[in-house]
Scaffold this motif. Structure first.
Motif: not given
Length: 172
Positions: A6-16
């Motif tokens: 979690l601390s190193t990933g990036t959000l998939n903004q489309k999915d969010l």
């Protein structure tokens, strides 16, 4: 998912955005259902509590809309149509069409409210978990909202349990 991922990933903004869109859809129907339930309980000691719950959900929905907008995504038109249909169905209140404050329909309404509140609690919980990945996500606020959802569930459970006899005991 592990905390280090979690601390190193990036959000998939489309999915969010899609996830938030679904919760907006559910929240529209939920607010309408709470309004229908409040009407069914008009004139009872529980009416004021249902009114307060509906107001809380409306405020949370506004907050959810603002969060969704902060990611720069518009509402999905198909989901918006679904939300409008859900709101109409909730207004018609198929679980309790006579708006009675007793009987099986009322029990099913209360259980549906609890289910909606639990889903909302899960959303705030997930958003709190994702907060380290994006500065637009406020973990502390989401934890507050999650705690509020738990408290709302307890309030509905207390009303459900304290009025169960009205619904299921046979008249003398």
């Amino acid at each position: 998912m592990a905390a280090d991922k979690l601390s190193t990933g990036t959000l998939n903004q489309k999915d969010l955005a899609s996830y938030l869109d679904y919760h907006l859809l559910g929240s529209a129907a939920g607010v309408q259902l709470f309004d229908a339930v409040r009407q069914a309980w008009a004139g009872t000691p529980q009416e004021a509590e249902f009114r307060k719950l509906r107001e809380e959900l409306s405020a949370e929905r506004k907050e959810l809309k603002a969060l969704h907008r902060s990611f720069g995504h518009g509402r999905n038109k198909l989901k918006r149509l679904g939300a409008m249909a859900g709101a109409v169905i909730s207004r018609l209140n198929p679980l309790n069409p006579t708006r009675a404050s007793g009987g099986v329909g009322t029990q099913l309404e209360l259980e549906s409210l609890l289910s909606a509140l639990r889903g909302k609690q899960c959303m705030w919980q997930i958003l709190a978990e994702l907060a380290p990945m994006d500065p637009r996500l406020d973990a502390l606020r989401f934890q507050e909202l999650e705690a509020q959802a738990v408290a709302q569930q307890r309030r509905v459970e207390r009303m459900m349990n304290s009025t169960a006899a009205q619904r299921f005991l046979a008249s003398p």
